[in-house]
Design a protein around this motif. Structure first.
Motif, PDB file in Angstrom:
ATOM      1  N   LEU A   1       0.837  -1.210   0.000  1.00  0.00           N
ATOM      2  CA  LEU A   1       0.000   0.000   0.000  1.00  0.00           C
ATOM      3  C   LEU A   1       0.868   1.254   0.000  1.00  0.00           C
TER       4      LEU A   1
ATOM      5  N   ARG B   1      -2.523   5.871   7.577  1.00  0.00           N
ATOM      6  CA  ARG B   1      -3.902   6.312   7.750  1.00  0.00           C
ATOM      7  C   ARG B   1      -3.968   7.820   7.951  1.00  0.00           C
ATOM      8  N   GLY B   2      -4.898   8.421   7.244  1.00  0.00           N
ATOM      9  CA  GLY B   2      -5.109   9.840   7.453  1.00  0.00           C
ATOM     10  C   GLY B   2      -4.100  10.740   6.764  1.00  0.00           C
ATOM     11  N   GLU B   3      -3.146  10.137   6.051  1.00  0.00           N
ATOM     12  CA  GLU B   3      -2.188  10.962   5.304  1.00  0.00           C
ATOM     13  C   GLU B   3      -2.506  10.865   3.825  1.00  0.00           C
ATOM     14  N   ALA B   4      -2.517  12.022   3.182  1.00  0.00           N
ATOM     15  CA  ALA B   4      -2.968  12.105   1.795  1.00  0.00           C
ATOM     16  C   ALA B   4      -2.010  11.377   0.854  1.00  0.00           C
ATOM     17  N   PRO B   5      -2.537  10.866  -0.271  1.00  0.00           N
ATOM     18  CA  PRO B   5      -1.654  10.331  -1.309  1.00  0.00           C
ATOM     19  C   PRO B   5      -0.721  11.435  -1.818  1.00  0.00           C
TER      20      PRO B   5
ATOM     21  N   LEU C   1      -0.042   6.146  -2.835  1.00  0.00           N
ATOM     22  CA  LEU C   1      -0.597   6.103  -1.481  1.00  0.00           C
ATOM     23  C   LEU C   1       0.512   6.336  -0.458  1.00  0.00           C
TER      24      LEU C   1
END
Lengths: 114, 673
Positions: A48, A72-76, A68
Motif C-alpha cells: 500500500l 492512515r489519514g495521510e494524503a496520497p 498512497l
C-alpha cells in the motif's frame, strides 16, 4: 489475527517479455494469458505504501497520478504533475511504470492508439 | 431523487424538487466531532477518607505505540501508556514502569496511592505470561502534592477530558484495546469503593458497578462489547453462554457513533409527501454537498401495490468505506487502478467521520458498528456508485414506466416486519440487499409464505446477519467471523453480536443460506467484465412464458452500465443442497463468466487453483423462480449488474422487458403456477 503482509506478494517475472506487455496494451480488460495474469496480480498487490493510484481531478475527464502514503489519514502523494485525460491511458502508463519498478526493464512497445 | 448516477455515459441524473420544501438560507458554524470511545462514571467516586486507595484494572493494549493513551482518568490521576511504557501520573509526577508493554497481551495494572505518606505505586503483571518477558514490573514515586479530585470531576476509562464546550465534554488520548474489571478500594485491603463489571448489560451503553455505591457508568461512541476477557479460555464462543468470560470492552480511538451536532436545519415532510429517495442539496460559496435521506411509507398505510425496500442496512454497512486506502487487496479485487474521488480523499483525512464495516480500526481490529448519525459521503450522488446509486437505476426505471410504488427502508422492515410488507402485493428488493437482521429475514420469509410476491433484483443478497439496537437507533452491528468475502477476520470468540446475542457472520453458517429465501445465493465476484444470461430449456415451459413475452433471443442482457453486461459485480447461484426450494426453476444461467469471476471462500473447501469462471462451474449466476406454499412467488435475478442494465438503450432492452413482464404478472392477482 490475520493481517496484511506487504512482503507476501513474491512473484517475479522476466522483464524482457515484451509480448506480454503488448498483450496487455491490446486487451487491457482481459481475458489474459496465464503468464500475464500473474504479472497483473503481482502489480496489483504491491505494498500500500507507494502504490500508484489516480486522483480524480475532474470526474470522468482528468486524473492525477499519485502514490498512497501508506499511513492512515495521510494524503496520497502526487507524482510530479502527471495527469491523464483518459482512464485507459492512465492504466497503461501505470502498467509500464510498475513493469519498470518490478523488473528494472523499460517497456519498449508502442503506446496504444486510443 | 430519481437517479443519482453522474456518469455522462450512464442512464442520466434525474431529480424532482420536492414541492413541499422552499430553499432556505442558513448560517452554519463548524461543529467538532469527538471521535474515540470511552466510559464515563459521573458523578465519580468520592475521595476515600483516609486519602489512600487502590485501583486494579486489566488491560489488553492493541496499539501501544508512541502516542499517549489513557486507561483511567480521574481528577489529576492518569493511568497511561506512553512511549510503549505503562505509567501512573498525578499532575506532573509520573511513576513509569521499565518494560515495553506488548501488544495484544493481557496485563493487570495495580495503582496504589497513599496521600498520607505521599507515595504512589504502580505494578503491571502479565496475566498470561509469555516467553522471554518479565511477568511483573513496578514503579514508585513520591507525591509532592496530591490534588484531590473535585467532586464534579467524572471518572473516565479509555480516554481523558480535553475541554468542555457548551456543556459538552471533548476527550483525547483514547486508549486502543480492551479494559476489564476495574476495582477501586479504600487502601490495599480496604473497603470496596467500586467494582465495575463489564460483562453485565452487554447489549446496552451502561456499565454496572457491583460495589455498594452503585456508581454505574455510561459508554460513549460505542466501543465493542461482548469482547473476550482475560479469562476467556476457548471453552465457549458466545458471551451469552458464559458472560463471565466476556468481561472486557474493546475501545478504539476512531469509534464514532454520533456527531452530536446541534441541529442546523430540520426538514419535516408533510403527511402527503411521496415516499422515496431524497437528497437535501446544500450549497455554499460554490461548493455543493448532498445529504441523503428517505421518506418512508407508513407501515399499514400503502399508497401503491408495489413496495421497493431501500437496502439501507447495506448502504450503512459500506458508509464512508476507507478500503481504497487501508485494505491491501482492493485493487486486486476490482482489477483496475484505484481512482480516488474528492469525497474519498476527504474521508481519508477525516477519520473522525467514522468507519464502515469494511474498514479496520487504527489498531487493525475490525469495525463492527456503523452509524447513520454522521455524514456519509459515499451515500449520495457522486463517483461511488455501488449499492445506493445503482439502486436509483431501479427507481428511474420504475418512474420511466409510470409504475406506482412506495419506498421503505431496511430499518422500517426491521421495526415493522410483516405489518409493513403485508400491505403490498409485490415487494422488490434492490441491487445488493446484503445485510439482514433476523427480524428482516423472518418478515420477508413470512411475507413470501403467506402469499406475497418478491422480486429480488440483485446479487449477493441476504448474506450477512446483522442486528439493530433499541439503545442505538440508526446503528447496525455486523461480525465478520471466519467465512465469506470480507476485508478483515473476526477475532476468536468474538463472532456473536453484542446487540442481540445472536451468532454473527454469514446467514449461510446459521442454516439459512440465501438460497432458502430467494432460490439463489452468493457464488462469486465479477468486477472485471460483466457477461450475460442464456435462457435454460426449463424456461420454455409454458408456465414461465409470461416472463419472456416479447423476447426473441435466448441471450439476455449482453449490455449494461457496469462492465457491459447484466451478469456482473457479484453473482448468485441456485443450489438445492443449500436450500433452493424443490420447485424452484433456473430460468437462465450466465455464460462466459471467464477468469474475472472468482469463487467466494465459502464455496470451496480444500485448496485449489480452480477458482475462476474458466475452470469452476460454480462461478455463475442463476436466475431463479419459484412459488411458495402459501401462493406467493419469488423471482431472483442473482446479479448486481442486472439492475444497472435496466436503463440501457433508454430502457428499451430485454432486461427491462423481462423485469417488466414479471412485475406486471406479479401485480396481477391471478394465482401463479
Amino acid at each position: 489475527m490475520l493481517l496484511y503482509d506487504p512482503t507476501a506478494s513474491v512473484f517475479t517475472f522476466d522483464g524482457t517479455r515484451m509480448d506480454l506487455a503488448e498483450e496487455f496494451r491490446d486487451n487491457p480488460r482481459g481475458p489474459f494469458s496465464a503468464d500475464l495474469q500473474r504479472i497483473l496480480d503481482r502489480m496489483r498487490t504491491t505494498p500500500l505504501k507507494g502504490r500508484y493510484v489516480l486522483l480524480v481531478i475532474e470526474p470522468f475527464r482528468v486524473w492525477q497520478l499519485a502514490r498512497l502514503s501508506g499511513e492512515r489519514g495521510e494524503a496520497p502523494i502526487p507524482v510530479d504533475s502527471v495527469r491523464y485525460t483518459s482512464a485507459a491511458i492512465a492504466e497503461w502508463d501505470i502498467f509500464k511504470r510498475r513493469w519498470k519498478d518490478l523488473t528494472g526493464v523499460t517497456v519498449t512497445v508502442a503506446d496504444p492508439v486510443l | 431523487m430519481i437517479c443519482g448516477d453522474m456518469d455522462p455515459n450512464g442512464p442520466g441524473q434525474s431529480y424532482e424538487p420536492a414541492e413541499w420544501h422552499e430553499p432556505v438560507e442558513l448560517e452554519v458554524r463548524h461543529q467538532r466531532i469527538d471521535a474515540g470511545s470511552y466510559a464515563i462514571v459521573d458523578p465519580a467516586p468520592k475521595w476515600p477518607e483516609n486519602s489512600a486507595f487502590n485501583l486494579t484494572i486489566n488491560f489488553f493494549p492493541t496499539r501501544p505505540g508512541n502516542s499517549e493513551q489513557t486507561l483511567v482518568a480521574w481528577g489529576d490521576l492518569r493511568l497511561q501508556i506512553k512511549d510503549g511504557l505503562l505509567r501512573l501520573c498525578v499532575g506532573e509526577i509520573c511513576a513509569i514502569c521499565e518494560d515495553i508493554i506488548l501488544p495484544r497481551c493481557w496485563y493487570q495494572a495495580t495503582v496504589s496511592i497513599d496521600a498520607a505518606s505521599k507515595v504512589m505505586g504502580l505494578t503491571a503483571a502479565m496475566l498470561n505470561p509469555t516467553g522471554g518477558v518479565r511477568t511483573e514490573q513496578s514503579a514508585q514515586e513520591r507525591l509532592s502534592n496530591w490534588c484531590v479530585p473535585r467532586p464534579q470531576t467524572a471518572l473516565l476509562f479509555a480516554a481523558e477530558p480535553e475541554t468542555v464546550e457548551n456543556g459538552r465534554l471533548f476527550t483525547r488520548n483514547t486508549f486502543n484495546g480492551k479494559l476489564e474489571a476495574p476495582v477501586l478500594s479504600d487502601g490495599p485491603d480496604g473497603e470496596l469503593i467500586a467494582a465495575w463489571d463489564f460483562s453485565s448489560g452487554i447489549p446496552t451503553d451502561r456499565i454496572t458497578d457491583r460495589g455498594p455505591r452503585e456508581l454505574h457508568g455510561t459508554l460513549v461512541n460505542l466501543p465493542m462489547r461482548g469482547a473476550t476477557g482475560s479469562n476467556w479460555n476457548g471453552s465457549v464462543a458466545s458471551w451469552r453462554q458464559h458472560p463471565g468470560q466476556y468481561g472486557a470492552i474493546h475501545f478504539h480511538d476512531d469509534d464514532m457513533v454520533d456527531c452530536c451536532w446541534n441541529t442546523s436545519l430540520e426538514i419535516q415532510p408533510p403527511e402527503n409527501a411521496r415516499s422515496g429517495y431524497y437528497i437535501a442539496r446544500l450549497t455554499a460559496n460554490g461548493v455543493q454537498s448532498d445529504v441523503a435521506f428517505f421518506v418512508s411509507a407508513k407501515a399499514g398505510e400503502p399508497r401503491a401495490r408495489l413496495l421497493f425496500l431501500a437496502p439501507t442496512a447495506t448502504y450503512l454497512s459500506y458508509a464512508n468505506t476507507h478500503i481504497k486506502f487501508d485494505s491491501h487487496n482492493t485493487e486486486n479485487l476490482f482489477e483496475a487502478v484505484t481512482q480516488l474521488s474528492e469525497d474519498e480523499l476527504y474521508l481519508n483525512l477525516h477519520r473522525e467521520l467514522g468507519l464502515s464495516h469494511y474498514d479496520t480500526h487504527s489498531d487493525d481490529s475490525g469495525v463492527v458498528y456503523s452509524s447513520s448519525r454522521r455524514p456519509m459521503l459515499n451515500t449520495r450522488p457522486g463517483l461511488y456508485t455501488f449499492n445506493y446509486l445503482n439502486d436509483t437505476h431501479i427507481i428511474k426505471w420504475l418512474e420511466s414506466r409510470n409504475t406506482s410504488y412506495d419506498v421503505a427502508t431496511d430499518e422500517d422492515l426491521h421495526r415493522h416486519g410483516t405489518e409493513l410488507l403485508q400491505a403490498y402485493d409485490v415487494v422488490m428488493t434492490g441491487s445488493h440487499p446484503e445485510y439482514y437482521s433476523t427480524e428482516m429475514w423472518d418478515a420477508l420469509n413470512d411475507y413470501q409464505n403467506e402469499g406475497g410476491r418478491h422480486i429480488y433484483l440483485g446479487g449477493n443478497g441476504f448474506y450477512w446477519r446483522i442486528a439493530y439496537s433499541d439503545t442505538y437507533p440508526g446503528v447496525i452491528e455486523n461480525r465478520r467471523g471466519v467465512s465469506g468475502v470480507r476485508t478483515w477476520e473476526g477475532e476468536p470468540g468474538e463472532h456473536h453480536l453484542a446487540f442481540s446475542g445472536e451468532p454473527g457472520g454469514l446467514w449461510r453458517t446459521h442454516g439459512r443460506a440465501p438460497q432458502a429465501l430467494v432460490g439463489n445465493g452468493f457464488s462469486s465476484t465479477l468486477f472485471v467484465k460483466s457477461t450475460w444470461f442464456r435462457r435454460s430449456e426449463a424456461s420454455f415451459d409454458p408456465r414461465y412464458a409470461f416472463m419472456f413475452r416479447g423476447i426473441n433471443t435466448n441471450v439476455i442482457g449482453d449490455f449494461g452500465f457496469r462492465g457491459g453486461g447484466c451478469v456482473g459485480l457479484e453473482i448468485d447461484r441456485w443450489d438445492k443442497d443449500l436450500g433452493s426450494p424443490p420447485n424452484s426453476v433456473v430460468l437462465a444461467t450466465s455464460e462466459q463468466v471467464g477468469q474475472g469471476g472468482l469463487l467466494t471462500g465459502e464455496e470451496f473447501i480444500t485448496t485449489t487453483r480452480a477458482l475462476d469462471g474458466v475452470q469452476n462451474g460454480r462461478v455463475r449466476a442463476d436466475m431463479v423462480y419459484f412459488t411458495t406454499a402459501g401462493g406467493g412467488a419469488v423471482w431472483s435475478t442473482g446479479s448486481i449488474a442486472w439492475a444497472t442494465s435496466l436503463l440501457w438503450n433508454g430502457g428499451d432492452n430485454n432486461v427491462a422487458k423481462v423485469t417488466g413482464n414479471v412485475l406486471d404478472r406479479f401485480l396481477d392477482p391471478q394465482p401463479l403456477d
